[in-house]
Design a protein around this motif. Sequence first.
Motif, PDB file in Angstrom:
ATOM      1  N   ALA A 153       9.613  72.403 -34.112  1.00 33.19           N
ATOM      2  CA  ALA A 153       9.334  71.900 -35.462  1.00 33.19           C
ATOM      3  C   ALA A 153       8.007  72.444 -35.984  1.00 33.19           C
ATOM      4  CB  ALA A 153       9.296  70.374 -35.438  1.00 33.19           C
ATOM      5  N   LEU A 154       6.994  72.391 -35.128  1.00 31.24           N
ATOM      6  CA  LEU A 154       5.653  72.842 -35.505  1.00 31.24           C
ATOM      7  C   LEU A 154       5.643  74.345 -35.776  1.00 31.24           C
ATOM      8  CD1 LEU A 154       2.994  71.326 -35.794  1.00 31.24           C
ATOM      9  CD2 LEU A 154       2.410  72.014 -33.482  1.00 31.24           C
ATOM     10  N   LYS A 155       6.295  75.108 -34.880  1.00 28.30           N
ATOM     11  CA  LYS A 155       6.337  76.574 -35.019  1.00 28.30           C
ATOM     12  C   LYS A 155       7.008  76.968 -36.330  1.00 28.30           C
ATOM     13  CE  LYS A 155       4.856  78.242 -31.000  1.00 28.30           C
ATOM     14  NZ  LYS A 155       3.866  79.294 -30.878  1.00 28.30           N
ATOM     15  N   THR A 156       8.140  76.334 -36.624  1.00 31.54           N
ATOM     16  CA  THR A 156       8.896  76.678 -37.840  1.00 31.54           C
ATOM     17  C   THR A 156       8.092  76.312 -39.081  1.00 31.54           C
ATOM     18  OG1 THR A 156      10.837  76.060 -36.571  1.00 31.54           O
ATOM     19  CG2 THR A 156      11.191  76.468 -38.884  1.00 31.54           C
ATOM     20  N   LEU A 157       7.467  75.155 -38.999  1.00 33.99           N
ATOM     21  CA  LEU A 157       6.690  74.663 -40.143  1.00 33.99           C
ATOM     22  C   LEU A 157       5.534  75.605 -40.467  1.00 33.99           C
ATOM     23  CD1 LEU A 157       7.142  72.009 -41.694  1.00 33.99           C
ATOM     24  CD2 LEU A 157       5.310  71.013 -40.363  1.00 33.99           C
ATOM     25  N   ILE A 158       4.796  75.995 -39.435  1.00 36.84           N
ATOM     26  CA  ILE A 158       3.611  76.830 -39.641  1.00 36.84           C
ATOM     27  C   ILE A 158       4.012  78.245 -40.065  1.00 36.84           C
ATOM     28  CG2 ILE A 158       1.638  77.894 -38.448  1.00 36.84           C
ATOM     29  CD1 ILE A 158       1.504  75.264 -36.796  1.00 36.84           C
ATOM     30  N   HIS A 159       5.147  78.709 -39.553  1.00 40.70           N
ATOM     31  CA  HIS A 159       5.584  80.074 -39.865  1.00 40.70           C
ATOM     32  C   HIS A 159       5.910  80.230 -41.344  1.00 40.70           C
ATOM     33  CE1 HIS A 159       8.326  83.620 -39.714  1.00 40.70           C
ATOM     34  NE2 HIS A 159       7.382  84.037 -38.913  1.00 40.70           N
ATOM     35  N   VAL A 163      14.094  67.892 -34.524  1.00 38.57           N
ATOM     36  CA  VAL A 163      13.326  69.003 -35.109  1.00 38.57           C
ATOM     37  C   VAL A 163      13.037  68.687 -36.579  1.00 38.57           C
ATOM     38  CG1 VAL A 163      13.390  71.453 -35.782  1.00 38.57           C
ATOM     39  CG2 VAL A 163      14.319  70.747 -33.570  1.00 38.57           C
ATOM     40  N   ILE A 164      14.082  68.274 -37.301  1.00 40.42           N
ATOM     41  CA  ILE A 164      13.921  68.012 -38.741  1.00 40.42           C
ATOM     42  C   ILE A 164      12.977  66.820 -38.972  1.00 40.42           C
ATOM     43  CG2 ILE A 164      15.145  67.292 -40.844  1.00 40.42           C
ATOM     44  CD1 ILE A 164      17.573  68.896 -39.736  1.00 40.42           C
ATOM     45  N   PHE A 165      13.198  65.748 -38.214  1.00 42.30           N
ATOM     46  CA  PHE A 165      12.344  64.564 -38.399  1.00 42.30           C
ATOM     47  C   PHE A 165      10.893  64.862 -37.998  1.00 42.30           C
ATOM     48  CE2 PHE A 165      16.247  61.706 -38.205  1.00 42.30           C
ATOM     49  CZ  PHE A 165      16.190  61.424 -39.559  1.00 42.30           C
ATOM     50  N   SER A 166      10.736  65.686 -36.953  1.00 43.62           N
ATOM     51  CA  SER A 166       9.367  66.036 -36.542  1.00 43.62           C
ATOM     52  C   SER A 166       8.675  66.825 -37.644  1.00 43.62           C
ATOM     53  CB  SER A 166       9.364  66.863 -35.255  1.00 43.62           C
ATOM     54  OG  SER A 166       9.966  66.154 -34.227  1.00 43.62           O
ATOM     55  N   GLN A 167       9.408  67.755 -38.264  1.00 41.42           N
ATOM     56  CA  GLN A 167       8.815  68.543 -39.354  1.00 41.42           C
ATOM     57  C   GLN A 167       8.380  67.620 -40.494  1.00 41.42           C
ATOM     58  OE1 GLN A 167      11.852  71.377 -40.387  1.00 41.42           O
ATOM     59  NE2 GLN A 167      11.096  72.887 -38.947  1.00 41.42           N
ATOM     60  N   VAL A 168       9.240  66.674 -40.805  1.00 42.22           N
ATOM     61  CA  VAL A 168       8.939  65.744 -41.898  1.00 42.22           C
ATOM     62  C   VAL A 168       7.736  64.870 -41.528  1.00 42.22           C
ATOM     63  CG1 VAL A 168       9.832  63.756 -43.168  1.00 42.22           C
ATOM     64  CG2 VAL A 168      11.287  65.734 -42.809  1.00 42.22           C
ATOM     65  N   ARG A 174       6.392  77.342 -47.971  1.00 37.35           N
ATOM     66  CA  ARG A 174       7.197  76.119 -48.058  1.00 37.35           C
ATOM     67  C   ARG A 174       6.372  74.905 -47.609  1.00 37.35           C
ATOM     68  NH1 ARG A 174      12.912  77.375 -46.330  1.00 37.35           N
ATOM     69  NH2 ARG A 174      12.960  78.193 -48.428  1.00 37.35           N
ATOM     70  N   MET A 175       5.536  75.141 -46.588  1.00 40.35           N
ATOM     71  CA  MET A 175       4.716  74.032 -46.089  1.00 40.35           C
ATOM     72  C   MET A 175       3.743  73.575 -47.188  1.00 40.35           C
ATOM     73  SD  MET A 175       2.506  73.749 -42.597  1.00 40.35           S
ATOM     74  CE  MET A 175       1.090  74.664 -43.122  1.00 40.35           C
ATOM     75  N   VAL A 176       3.183  74.547 -47.912  1.00 36.09           N
ATOM     76  CA  VAL A 176       2.238  74.203 -48.984  1.00 36.09           C
ATOM     77  C   VAL A 176       2.945  73.347 -50.053  1.00 36.09           C
ATOM     78  CG1 VAL A 176       0.903  75.190 -50.902  1.00 36.09           C
ATOM     79  CG2 VAL A 176       0.681  76.157 -48.614  1.00 36.09           C
ATOM     80  N   ILE A 177       4.192  73.729 -50.399  1.00 30.13           N
ATOM     81  CA  ILE A 177       4.932  72.961 -51.419  1.00 30.13           C
ATOM     82  C   ILE A 177       5.186  71.536 -50.905  1.00 30.13           C
ATOM     83  CG2 ILE A 177       7.112  72.787 -52.700  1.00 30.13           C
ATOM     84  CD1 ILE A 177       7.216  75.884 -52.585  1.00 30.13           C
ATOM     85  N   THR A 178       5.615  71.437 -49.634  1.00 30.48           N
ATOM     86  CA  THR A 178       5.881  70.111 -49.051  1.00 30.48           C
ATOM     87  C   THR A 178       4.614  69.265 -49.072  1.00 30.48           C
ATOM     88  OG1 THR A 178       7.457  71.176 -47.584  1.00 30.48           O
ATOM     89  CG2 THR A 178       6.821  68.943 -47.007  1.00 30.48           C
ATOM     90  N   LEU A 187      18.550  84.960 -33.888  1.00 30.16           N
ATOM     91  CA  LEU A 187      17.254  84.576 -33.302  1.00 30.16           C
ATOM     92  C   LEU A 187      16.488  83.730 -34.322  1.00 30.16           C
ATOM     93  CD1 LEU A 187      16.223  88.027 -31.805  1.00 30.16           C
ATOM     94  CD2 LEU A 187      17.262  86.103 -30.589  1.00 30.16           C
ATOM     95  N   PHE A 188      15.596  82.890 -33.838  1.00 33.82           N
ATOM     96  CA  PHE A 188      14.735  82.103 -34.737  1.00 33.82           C
ATOM     97  C   PHE A 188      13.639  83.030 -35.281  1.00 33.82           C
ATOM     98  CE2 PHE A 188      15.398  77.540 -35.039  1.00 33.82           C
ATOM     99  CZ  PHE A 188      16.464  77.377 -34.191  1.00 33.82           C
ATOM    100  N   PRO A 189      13.603  83.268 -36.589  1.00 35.68           N
ATOM    101  CA  PRO A 189      12.608  84.201 -37.134  1.00 35.68           C
ATOM    102  C   PRO A 189      11.172  83.700 -36.981  1.00 35.68           C
ATOM    103  CG  PRO A 189      13.840  83.143 -38.908  1.00 35.68           C
ATOM    104  CD  PRO A 189      14.484  82.733 -37.633  1.00 35.68           C
ATOM    105  N   SER A 190      11.022  82.386 -36.837  1.00 36.29           N
ATOM    106  CA  SER A 190       9.667  81.832 -36.731  1.00 36.29           C
ATOM    107  C   SER A 190       9.135  81.868 -35.296  1.00 36.29           C
ATOM    108  CB  SER A 190       9.653  80.396 -37.241  1.00 36.29           C
ATOM    109  OG  SER A 190      10.621  79.650 -36.552  1.00 36.29           O
ATOM    110  N   LEU A 191       9.972  82.284 -34.376  1.00 36.78           N
ATOM    111  CA  LEU A 191       9.545  82.318 -32.962  1.00 36.78           C
ATOM    112  C   LEU A 191       9.416  83.755 -32.485  1.00 36.78           C
ATOM    113  CD1 LEU A 191      11.843  79.558 -31.376  1.00 36.78           C
ATOM    114  CD2 LEU A 191       9.575  79.290 -32.381  1.00 36.78           C
TER     115      LEU A 191
END
Lengths: 224, 376
Positions: B5-11, B302-307, B15-19, A97-101
Amino acid sequence: MTVILEAEGVSKIYGKGENSILAVDDVSLSVRRNEMLLIMGPSGSGKTTLLSIMGCILHPTSGEVRIEGKAVTGLHEDALPDIRKQYFGFVFQAFNLFPSLRAVENVELVLRLKKTDKTGIRAEALELLKKVGLGKRSHFYPADMSGGEKQRVAFARALAGDPPIIMADEPTANLDSRTGQDVLKLLRDMSEESHKGIVIVSHDPKAEALAHRVVFLEDGRIRS
Amino acid sequence: MLWLALKTLIHEKGRMVITLTGIIFSTVLTLTQVSMYLGMMGNATAVIRHVNADIWVMSKNVQNFDFANPFPEDRINRVRSSADVVWADRLILTWGFLKLAGGGQEQVQIIGFNPDTGVGAPWEMVSGKPADVKGGRYFIIDKTAEKRLGGLTLGTLWELNENRFKLVGLSQGVKSFTTAPVLFMAYNEVHNVLSGLVRQNQTSYIVAKLKDRARMQEVVAGLRNSMKNNDVLTTEEFVNKTVYYWTVQTGMGMGFFLTAILGLIVGGAIVGQTVYANTMEHLREYGTLKALGARNSDIYSVIFSQVAISAVAGFAAGSVIILFLRGGIEKAGVSLYLSPVIFGSIFCVILVTCLLSAFFSIRKVRTLDPVTVFRT
C-alpha cells in the motif's frame, strides 16, 4: 516421471441456452514433473480457458482436476487461493508486474504472500532474480526494463515459493524472436533442473521444438 | 500488505497529492466549523460554567444566559431557607452603552456581582482583583475588548450610560456569545447608578451551592414547587438550554453542521474518486495477485491501508494548518475551541469517511475474476 497435474473429462460452457459457447470439450490431460508441456491451437480454441481450469482459477462445467492425485474441482471457492499459492506459479503474456515496485520487490511480493515467516525474503527474491539472469537489474522498475527483462522478472516471480507447477500463457507473445527463444529455453531449463511441471500456451512455432510434449487444441478438443 | 500500500501510494505522487488535498480540505473545514461552534458555545455558557453554583433561578422562560429578565431579588430568601443550600447569591445581567474616546459608543454586557463573595466575578485577571470594584463606580472589563474599545488603561474614566466609571481591572477569557465586550461591576452599583436598566430590588439570577450534589434533583424539585413564577435549573440544564437555544432555535447550529458535513462530503468524494481510479488502474495487478493466491481480504487490506495512510497524513497536515492559523483567527475575534478530544473525534470521522469512500473500490475487487489476467 510423476504426474503432478491432471485434467479428466474437463468441459467448460460459457453462457446459457442458445447463446452458450462450449470453450473446452471433454479434455483429459496430464502434466508430469520435469516436463514442459506445450498447448497449441488457433485463437479461440480454448487454450487459455483450459489453462485457467488446470490452474484452479476457473471452475470447469464438468470433469475433474487433480493435483498430486487429489481432486480440487469440488473444493469451495475459498479454498482455491491456498491451492494456487501452494502449487502454482503463473507467467502472463502482458507480464502483469506492479509498476510501483522494483524488480526485486515484485518477486518479494509473492514471497510475502506465500510465506508466514518474512525473514530472508529480500535475499530469496534477489537469488531468484539471479537465477533468471537479472541479478544486476534487481533494483530497476518495470518501466525501465525491456520486454525480455520484464518477462524474466515474471519468471522469477512465478518461481517464488518454489511451486511445483508453472503455467505460462503466451510467454513469448510480446517479445522479439531472439528474446522469445531465450525465454523458452529458460522455461525448459526450469522444468529439468527444478523438477517442475510446466504448461505453456503458445502460438510460437519455436516453442514446439523445445517442448517435451505438444498438445493441439481445436474447437475445445484435443486433436489427436 | 501495508508495505505494498505504501509503495503504491508513494510511487504515484500526483494522485497522492490530490488525495491529500481532499483530506486536508475536509480536515480544515470540519475542524474550523466544529471548533468555531464549540468556541461560540463555550463563550455563550462561560459565565454559567465558571460561577461554581449548582442551581440557577431565573425568570420564567428565559431561553439563554444573555437574555435575562429581572425578578424580585428577595426570592433569594426562599432559596436560602432550604437546608440543602450552602450559599446563595444574586447576579445581574444587563446591557449598556460604553462611550468611546472617539465619540462613538459600543454595546456592552454588564454583569453585576457581589464583590464580597466573588460569586459571578471574572475567573481570570490580567491586572487588578475582582474585589476592586467594591464601594464605588468601578468596573473590570475583559482584555479581549481592547480592539473594539481602544486602549484599556487602569485608572482611566469611561462613560457607561452617561455615568462615569473608573477602570480598575482587566479580565481574560470572558467573551459573550454576541461578541459584545463583557464588563463586571459591583451588584449594588448596578442598582445605584444604572437603575434605568435594572430596578432596585430586582435581580437577573439567583445562584446557589448545595451541600450534597447527590440531592440535586430533590432540591430542584422542592424549589420549583415553592417558586412557581421562576424557572429553577441545575447548572448543567442551564448550559444545555443556552446551547440548545443558540444551536437549534436560532438555526445557527444547522449552519455549522451543514458546512462541516459539506467538507466531509467533498473530501470523501475526492478521496473516493482517487482511490477508485487507483484501483481501476491496478485491477490487472490485483487480478494477478488473486491468481497467485491472494485472498480478497489481502487486496482489501492494501486499499484500506492506502486510505488510512492518506487519512493520517492529510489529517496531520490539516491540523498543522489549523494550529498555524489559530492565532490569526482568534485575533480577529473568533474563538476556536480545540482540544485533544476534538482532534481525536474529528480524526475518527475523517478516517471513517475515507474508509467509506473506498467502498466502490472494494466492490470492484470483490467481483474481480482472476481469469481477467489472461486477457490482454
